[in-house]
Design an enzyme around this catalytic site. Sequence first.
Site, short mmCIF file in Angstrom:
data_model
loop_
_atom_site.label_atom_id
_atom_site.label_comp_id
_atom_site.label_asym_id
_atom_site.label_seq_id
_atom_site.Cartn_x
_atom_site.Cartn_y
_atom_site.Cartn_z
CD GLU A 1 23.10 13.95 19.83
OE1 GLU A 1 23.46 13.42 18.77
OE2 GLU A 1 22.02 14.58 19.96
CE1 TYR B 1 43.68 23.39 -1.02
CE2 TYR B 1 43.34 23.84 -3.34
CZ TYR B 1 44.17 23.46 -2.31
OH TYR B 1 45.48 23.14 -2.57
CB ILE C 1 24.42 18.26 11.19
CG1 ILE C 1 23.50 17.16 10.69
CG2 ILE C 1 25.20 17.83 12.41
CD1 ILE C 1 24.22 15.86 10.30
CD GLU C 2 19.11 18.52 9.59
OE1 GLU C 2 19.81 18.64 10.62
OE2 GLU C 2 18.26 17.63 9.46
CE LYS D 1 25.98 13.69 16.35
NZ LYS D 1 24.78 14.32 16.93
#
Length: 120
Positions: free
Chosen positions: A21, A53, A71-72, A98
């Site tokens: 990955e 933003y 991804i945390e 993802k």
Amino acid sequence: MINIALQGAEFFAYHGFYPEEQKLGCRYLVDIEVGFVPQAAIMADELDNTVDYEKLYIIACEEMKHTRKLIETVGQGILDKIIGKYPFVKTIHVAIKKVNPPLMGKVAHSSVVISYPSAI
């Protein structure tokens, strides 16, 4: 309270627990929502009186460049940078999706949502 949001900011990044990955990469979608009470009169029509933003997007961009196993961890990095830039924010929600995660079957996306303040 005012909410500022980015929805579906798209990135190609190299996050993942498995070495494949981190080598091949994957497409990610990032949503960020920030709630705050304006520090000055919003009718002054000044960018300094709100959460920009564009700056949120830049923060997400920077964090997505750093390869992580989880991804945390990426989501927490985005949240921490937002708090550092805008200490007056009251709420933050960062969602990372993802797209087409490498699983044994077809899955649209896996995701994680990190919130501030934490419910824990």
